[in-house]
Enzyme design. Structure first.
Site, PDB file in Angstrom:
ATOM      1  N   ASP A   1       1.104  -0.737   0.395  1.00 36.12           N
ATOM      2  CA  ASP A   1      -0.368   0.081   0.074  1.00 36.12           C
ATOM      3  C   ASP A   1       0.965   0.697  -0.564  1.00 36.12           C
ATOM      4  OD1 ASP A   1      -2.240   1.031  -0.080  1.00 36.12           O
ATOM      5  OD2 ASP A   1      -3.206  -0.013   1.362  1.00 36.12           O
TER       6      ASP A   1
ATOM      7  N   ASP B   1     -10.307   1.988  -3.153  1.00 38.07           N
ATOM      8  CA  ASP B   1     -10.531   1.489  -2.184  1.00 38.07           C
ATOM      9  C   ASP B   1     -12.610   1.363  -1.806  1.00 38.07           C
ATOM     10  OD1 ASP B   1      -8.221   1.191  -1.230  1.00 38.07           O
ATOM     11  OD2 ASP B   1      -8.750   3.245  -0.175  1.00 38.07           O
TER      12      ASP B   1
END
Length: 718
Positions: free
Chosen positions: A456, A522
């Site tokens: 990430d 997301d």
């Protein structure tokens, strides 16, 4: 590599026009010199041209002196030069303490091997040399890059080095992408007028608002129609994409890295290399994207195994990492047919929420007294792969690492940048910081049976400098990330890595050289995901885009959607689950298991076939599909985004099939409650039509409720 021309002096006397051909594309380069090569044609295949025809093409493409222009007006080079009379954005922008601000390169050598051309050029007066590589790939992509070397006796500063490809006058419209967190890949279109359309990105990563592709095309171009020329800048840091049309009539599209002040300072004999600039020509956006998909699938590093169905723990448990709860979730994952279990954020020291712990990449002994072994052993014992979330490029100020090495934080001067998600960037341009991360990640991979890293990157960089030198640090940071990924892959063959960056904020071909998929967004809201995935697939094939079935109520938007709509949306990608299915009803898990099984059945087609999209001209309905490379089978999704203004949608065209081949069309049997039906598919009915009729006339589908989708299975009748 065949040497075509080499001069001891910086002139090339003979006319040298080179033609590269592949997959229905021709690239014709004028390498006659003495200036840098220019593109005489980039577009539809011209067939094989002999030397006389190539010379004739050059003559016919000659520049015209008009008005108050230059007496010797030249076509724009791949690296446009101010010294040649290019008044637009210069290809090279640099200087030597104010001098040598305008280079004038002249060819010194040209070499060709197949569809690869290598060019060297020099400007002895400015003390610079240039190496240029231009390729036409097997899928018909053009790609080019340059390396600039300072041959002078003092430092030279590169402020920018971009490459440009010309587009014809007929290209009158531009299309690119913008977006934000949980809303990536929004298309925007406008006229290609005189002046420059410049998309600069200073976020330190590709960005949720990145162009993805900068596209120029004929008026009204769409997925199936219109001539299109598109470029992609393959760089994961600051970058520029631009389109420019000048009063002289020339128009270009191009891009490169966007250097911060001082990042391109070259010592004597120092060099700077640009990222690859990719260009795709096609008729319709589908053909443009197919070239990228075929290029990516042909790479040696492209994933060769079936893409495992993933269960990711983030939206299931967030930071509540209870071992028994996670084991129960893994049991449910195995029950529905998942093949990979990924433990997300919260497993390392001090990480109870997102305020602390980033940088301390040690398993938290307070949560895991026996390490991760009990969970890893349980997951792998179920036959699932185990994956782990990391965010190596970031650090929380509240961490042991930041307290011990505050100078490792990307920062400028004597101030800290504003935090984002309570974190700062860790400077991988500092060797000790790089070595620390390599040791920590390597140790975890050695200790545990980890098959997959979810990597990430959750913030944009502000004031991205190197505290130890006082200089800008994004260029070295980006190269450091590449080195770290490359080294981990070298040490751990078979390790797969996902590029996640606040969702889809790092999607580019350079990060894909080192990773095995991207996280599309997301947002697991299926309505949002329909368009996010539609436009992300302009660049990437479905198997490289993570698409998950979220919970019944989307955590990012609050919308409630059926499992059928969520699963149908996730089918057309690297399928996964991000939902606490251990708390789902038995009926929900049974239906989900059916969708997982359907994905596995369709996966060989979805992850190898050609992506196609229909042009409907409506914002309330989408149709997309995947067609087998041999045209033998296809699956389409007819998606109702919003309430239709008409009660009858009319017939839906199915593009991409072989025109003279006959196909049998049926509604794909899907798990769970069935939607409205059309008369022709009642009781397992079918329609038989050839590909031309299906593409031009289509089949009727029922009006659906908003946020629902129907799958159509199309198989050739032998």
């Amino acid at each position: 590599m065949k040497t075509i021309g080499k001069q001891s002096e910086s002139t090339v006397s003979n006319i040298k026009v080179l033609q590269l051909r592949s997959a229905g594309v021709s690239l014709v380069l004028d390498c006659s010199g003495p200036a840098l090569p220019s593109v005489l044609h980039w577009g539809a295949d011209l067939g094989p041209l002999d030397e006389a025809a190539l010379v004739g093409l050059r003559l016919g493409a000659g520049a015209v002196q008009a008005g108050n222009g230059l007496d010797d007006n030249k076509p724009v080079a791949i690296i446009p030069e101010y010294s040649a009379g290019w008044f637009g954005l210069p290809g090279l922008n640099g200087h030597r303490d104010g001098q040598d601000f305008s280079a004038s390169f002249q060819l010194t050598e040209i070499a060709q091997s197949g569809n690869t051309v290598q060019v060297t050029a020099a400007d002895p007066q400015a003390g610079l040399s240039l190496a240029l590589v231009i390729e036409l790939t097997d899928s018909g992509l053009v790609r080019a890059k340059a390396e600039l070397t300072n041959t002078g006796a003092s430092a030279y500063t590169v402020d920018g080095l971009v490459l440009a490809l010309p587009v014809p006058t007929e290209a009158t419209e531009l299309l690119d992408m913008t977006g934000r967190h949980i809303g990536e890949r929004h298309p925007q279109r406008h006229a290609f007028t005189q002046g420059a359309h410049v998309r600069d990105n200073r976020r330190g990563r590709t960005g949720a608002d990145a162009t993805l592709l900068l596209i120029a095309g004929t008026r009204g171009f769409d997925f199936g129609t219109g001539e299109i020329w598109a470029v992609h800048t393959a760089w994961s840091g600051n970058h520029r994409s631009y389109a420019e049309r000048g009063m002289s009539g020339y128009a270009v599209i191009g891009g490169g890295e966007l250097l911060l002040p001082g990042e391109g300072r070259l010592a004597p004999q120092g060099s700077y290399s640009t990222p690859w600039l990719y260009g795709s020509y096609g008729v319709g956006l589908d053909q443009v994207s197919t070239r990228f998909h075929e290029f990516l699938r042909a790479r040696e590093t492209h994933p060769k195994t079936d893409r495992p169905v993933v269960l990711n723990t983030w939206e299931a448990v967030y930071f509540d990492l209870d071992l028994d709860k996670l084991k129960t979730l893994a049991d449910a994952a195995a029950e529905v047919g998942a093949e990979r279990f990924v433990l997300d954020d919260g497993w390392f020291r001090g990480r109870r929420d997102d305020h602390a712990g980033l940088g301390d990449w040690y398993v938290d002994e307070g949560i895991w007294p026996k390490g991760l072994h009990p969970l890893v052993d349980h997951v792998t014992g179920l036959g699932l792969q185990f994956g782990l979330w990391v965010e190596p490029e970031m650090v929380n100020p509240d961490s042991d690492l930041a307290r011990e090495h505050p100078d490792w934080i990307l920062a400028t001067g004597n101030r800290m940048p504003p935090t984002a998600r309570h974190q700062q960037g860790l400077n991988l341009g500092i060797r000790a910081a790089y070595d620390y991360l390599l040791e920590r990640l390597d140790s975890l991979l050695n200790e545990y049976e980890i098959s997959y890293l979810k990597w990430d990157h959750n913030r944009d960089f502000v004031d991205g400098g190197n505290q130890q030198t006082g200089t800008a640090g994004i260029h070295e940071q980006t190269l450091g990330v590449y080195r770290l990924l490359d080294e981990l892959k070298r040490r751990h063959p078979g390790l797969e890595i996902e590029s996640c960056s606040s969702g889809g904020a790092r999607v580019d071909l350079a990060i894909l050289e080192r990773t095995d998929r991207v996280w599309g967004s997301d947002s697991n809201d299926a309505l949002e995901r329909q368009k996010i995935q539609r436009y992300t697939q302009l660049l990437l094939p479905p198997e490289l885009i993570g698409c998950h079935v979220g919970p019944p109520q989307a955590h990012t938007t609050g919308r409630t959607q059926s499992l059928a709509f969520r699963a149908t949306t996730a089918l057309f990608g690297h399928f996964g689950i991000e939902w606490d299915i251990s708390a789902a009803s038995a009926e929900e898990r049974e239906e989900l298991a059916g969708w997982v099984a359907l994905h596995k059945e369709l996966r060989p087609l979805l992850h190898t076939g050609r992506v196609v999209r229909a042009d409907r001209g409506s914002d309330d309905f989408l149709l997309h599909g995947v067609v087998a490379q041999d045209g033998s089978r296809a699956v389409y999704s007819a998606v109702q985004l919003a309430q239709s203004i008409t009660s009858d949608l009319g017939r839906v065209r199915l593009p991409g099939l072989t025109k003279d081949r006959v196909y049998r069309v049926r509604k794909t049997p899907t798990p769970g409650p069935q939607s409205r039906t059309a008369p022709w598919w009642v009781d397992g009915g079918t329609v038989e039509l050839n590909g031309a009729a299906l593409a031009s006339v289509g089949v009727q589908v029922p009006a659906q409720f908003p946020e629902s989708a129907i799958l159509l299975d199309v198989q050739a009748i032998d």
